[in-house]
Write an enzyme that holds these catalytic residues in place. Structure first.
Site, PDB file in Angstrom:
ATOM      1  N   ARG A  40      15.700 -19.296  -2.784  1.00  0.00           N
ATOM      2  CA  ARG A  40      14.961 -18.436  -3.354  1.00  0.00           C
ATOM      3  C   ARG A  40      15.196 -16.936  -3.070  1.00  0.00           C
ATOM      4  O   ARG A  40      14.331 -15.890  -3.104  1.00  0.00           O
ATOM      5  CB  ARG A  40      13.304 -18.740  -3.109  1.00  0.00           C
ATOM      6  CG  ARG A  40      12.548 -19.717  -3.623  1.00  0.00           C
ATOM      7  CD  ARG A  40      11.044 -19.689  -3.435  1.00  0.00           C
ATOM      8  NE  ARG A  40      10.534 -21.111  -3.803  1.00  0.00           N
ATOM      9  CZ  ARG A  40       9.609 -21.665  -3.178  1.00  0.00           C
ATOM     10  NH1 ARG A  40       8.875 -20.950  -2.238  1.00  0.00           N
ATOM     11  NH2 ARG A  40       9.264 -22.742  -3.492  1.00  0.00           N
ATOM     12  N   ARG A  44      11.379 -12.796  -6.486  1.00  0.00           N
ATOM     13  CA  ARG A  44      10.129 -11.838  -6.594  1.00  0.00           C
ATOM     14  C   ARG A  44      10.288 -10.962  -5.133  1.00  0.00           C
ATOM     15  O   ARG A  44       9.565  -9.990  -5.109  1.00  0.00           O
ATOM     16  CB  ARG A  44       8.802 -12.297  -6.298  1.00  0.00           C
ATOM     17  CG  ARG A  44       8.524 -13.224  -7.614  1.00  0.00           C
ATOM     18  CD  ARG A  44       7.563 -14.087  -7.645  1.00  0.00           C
ATOM     19  NE  ARG A  44       7.637 -15.188  -6.834  1.00  0.00           N
ATOM     20  CZ  ARG A  44       6.637 -16.152  -6.306  1.00  0.00           C
ATOM     21  NH1 ARG A  44       5.336 -16.069  -6.963  1.00  0.00           N
ATOM     22  NH2 ARG A  44       7.015 -17.122  -5.653  1.00  0.00           N
ATOM     23  N   ARG A  53      11.965  -8.341 -14.692  1.00  0.00           N
ATOM     24  CA  ARG A  53      11.302  -9.185 -15.238  1.00  0.00           C
ATOM     25  C   ARG A  53       9.882  -8.877 -16.004  1.00  0.00           C
ATOM     26  O   ARG A  53       9.165  -9.750 -16.811  1.00  0.00           O
ATOM     27  CB  ARG A  53      10.834 -10.257 -13.945  1.00  0.00           C
ATOM     28  CG  ARG A  53      11.549 -11.490 -14.005  1.00  0.00           C
ATOM     29  CD  ARG A  53      11.474 -12.722 -14.881  1.00  0.00           C
ATOM     30  NE  ARG A  53      10.295 -12.792 -15.550  1.00  0.00           N
ATOM     31  CZ  ARG A  53       9.462 -13.452 -14.626  1.00  0.00           C
ATOM     32  NH1 ARG A  53       9.930 -14.103 -13.382  1.00  0.00           N
ATOM     33  NH2 ARG A  53       8.297 -14.025 -14.917  1.00  0.00           N
ATOM     34  N   ASP A  89      14.537 -22.758 -13.001  1.00  0.00           N
ATOM     35  CA  ASP A  89      13.536 -23.892 -12.458  1.00  0.00           C
ATOM     36  C   ASP A  89      13.678 -25.214 -12.476  1.00  0.00           C
ATOM     37  O   ASP A  89      14.194 -25.566 -13.547  1.00  0.00           O
ATOM     38  CB  ASP A  89      12.172 -23.253 -12.972  1.00  0.00           C
ATOM     39  CG  ASP A  89      11.012 -23.568 -12.381  1.00  0.00           C
ATOM     40  OD1 ASP A  89      10.658 -24.695 -12.662  1.00  0.00           O
ATOM     41  OD2 ASP A  89      10.457 -22.794 -11.438  1.00  0.00           O
ATOM     42  N   TYR A 175       4.956 -33.662 -10.712  1.00  0.00           N
ATOM     43  CA  TYR A 175       4.417 -32.660 -11.580  1.00  0.00           C
ATOM     44  C   TYR A 175       3.899 -33.242 -12.739  1.00  0.00           C
ATOM     45  O   TYR A 175       2.816 -32.954 -13.399  1.00  0.00           O
ATOM     46  CB  TYR A 175       5.469 -31.602 -11.676  1.00  0.00           C
ATOM     47  CG  TYR A 175       5.737 -30.547 -10.875  1.00  0.00           C
ATOM     48  CD1 TYR A 175       4.471 -29.596 -10.564  1.00  0.00           C
ATOM     49  CD2 TYR A 175       6.729 -30.295 -10.032  1.00  0.00           C
ATOM     50  CE1 TYR A 175       4.552 -28.729  -9.490  1.00  0.00           C
ATOM     51  CE2 TYR A 175       6.899 -29.156  -9.298  1.00  0.00           C
ATOM     52  CZ  TYR A 175       5.818 -28.651  -8.986  1.00  0.00           C
ATOM     53  OH  TYR A 175       6.013 -27.434  -8.139  1.00  0.00           O
TER      54      TYR A 175
END
Length: 385
Positions: A40, A44, A53, A89, A175
């Site tokens: 990651r 962010r 973004r 992702d 998921y």
């Protein structure tokens, strides 16, 4: 899956990433300077990412080749890490084949409906995984753009390699069955035992979809492949080996044995051509009890989270497998002397393995100070022999 030779222009075939610190460490050759990158690392924690973004949904960003490429390159420029990790992702291949999924800010991937009955599984698995190949162009284009960008960030002799990644079948299936993020994955674990035929069909389908996603990234220019099993830590070893490992092995067969030729550069060297394969990394969260089983599905490198020291992980793996990890992300917030001591300890324990790629024991948190990450990279690179 048949063995495939990489295209001649691939960074591994052409020699641009063949001898890079990361690739050779993944292939079990200990490096004088430890390679380092962060799970990651793109995203962010970087102000330049947040600026880029604005107004764009996560999955839209993943499917915009220019945007995905730029986001992948940002942390390589800033931190001087030894690899880019492709910005995407794990649910992107599901979205591409028509599954109703969105990434909800603050929650994560949320499905239009949970897949919990045999009829729902049958409907989902009626989608041919091969259909992904017809809609994969945004991903392959983003990889090609990124590889071109990384070639300008190397040291002149070699390019920075790109790592392709995909979600492991269990995490994707979890998921799908839960309908979104879950702490205990009860619905998925229930389906596994209550309807093993449907579970097996679901796992084979997710394996082929995610395996094709990973394979496309490698063929487009990624120099290594990593399979993330974010939720495998919810499983017992027995359940993992019986109900999950076969599907993980099936997913990795899509990239297993992808090879390229290496010709000697030194005069007087043996002129014979060496064949090497694209290295495969397997990482899970909370999977200390599963390390050997996760290796056995076809991984060359095992990622270790922050719960198990690397020397102990190496012992569990028989001392024969390159390791990746395992700085505790929580210590990125600690005073520098505490973090520095921890990083030095991780690198020291990693010496026990055949080779070691320094990383976090999980991903970079959104509010991590990026300057701390840069400082960690500088520290790791200073610890070379």
């Amino acid at each position: 899956m048949e063995h495939v030779s990489l295209p001649s222009q691939h960074p591994l075939s052409s020699g641009r990433t063949t001898e890079s610190r990361l690739v050779r460490a993944y292939q079990g050759v200990r490096q004088d300077i430890p390679p380092v990158w962060f799970m990651r690392q793109a995203g962010r924690s970087l102000p330049e990412y947040r600026e880029l973004r604005v107004g764009t949904k996560m999955l839209d960003a993943c499917l915009d080749p220019a945007l995905a490429s730029e986001i992948t390159l940002q942390p390589v420029r800033r931190h001087k890490v030894d690899a880019g990790i492709f910005f995407s992702d794990i649910v992107v291949p599901l979205k591409l084949v028509g599954v109703d999924v969105e990434i909800v800010p603050g929650r994560g991937p949320v499905m239009g409906e949970a897949v919990r009955t045999s009829a729902q599984v049958a409907a989902l698995t009626s989608i041919d995984p091969a259909s992904l190949d017809d809609v994969i162009a945004p991903i392959t284009e983003a990889v090609k753009l990124t590889v071109a960008g990384l070639s300008t960030l190397g040291d002149g002799n070699s390019s920075i390699p790109l790592i392709g990644f995909a979600g492991a079948p269990f995490t994707l299936a979890a998921y799908l069955v839960e309908g979104g993020p879950s702490k205990d994955h009860l619905a998925a674990r229930t389906l596994m035992h209550a309807d093993p035929a449907s579970w097996s069909a679901l796992m084979e389908w997710t394996a082929d979809v995610t395996g094709r996603f990973l394979r496309a990234q490698v063929l487009a220019g990624a120099s290594a492949a990593q399979l993330f099993d974010s939720w495998a830590g919810a499983l017992s070893l027995a359940d993992y080996e019986k109900h999950v490992a076969p599907a993980s092995a099936r997913a990795l067969k899509h990239v297993h044995g992808m090879s390229y030729s290496v010709r000697p550069h030194d005069e007087g060297a043996d002129p014979s051509v060496e064949r090497r394969t694209v290295p495969i990394v397997h990482f899970g969260v909370g999977t200390g009890e599963l390390l050997a089983a996760m290796r056995d599905v076809g991984a060359d490198v095992v990622g270790v989270d922050y719960r198990v020291p690397l020397d102990e992980a190496n012992r569990r793996l028989g001392g024969a497998v390159p390791l990746q990890g395992n700085i505790d992300p929580a210590l990125l917030y600690a005073p520098w002397p505490v973090l520095e001591a921890h990083v030095r300890d991780v690198v020291s324990r990693g010496q026990s393995a055949p080779a070691h790629v320094v990383n976090l024991g999980h991903g970079v948190s959104p509010d991590t100070d990026p300057d701390v990450l840069t400082r960690v990279v500088e520290l790791v690179h200073s610890l070379g022999s």
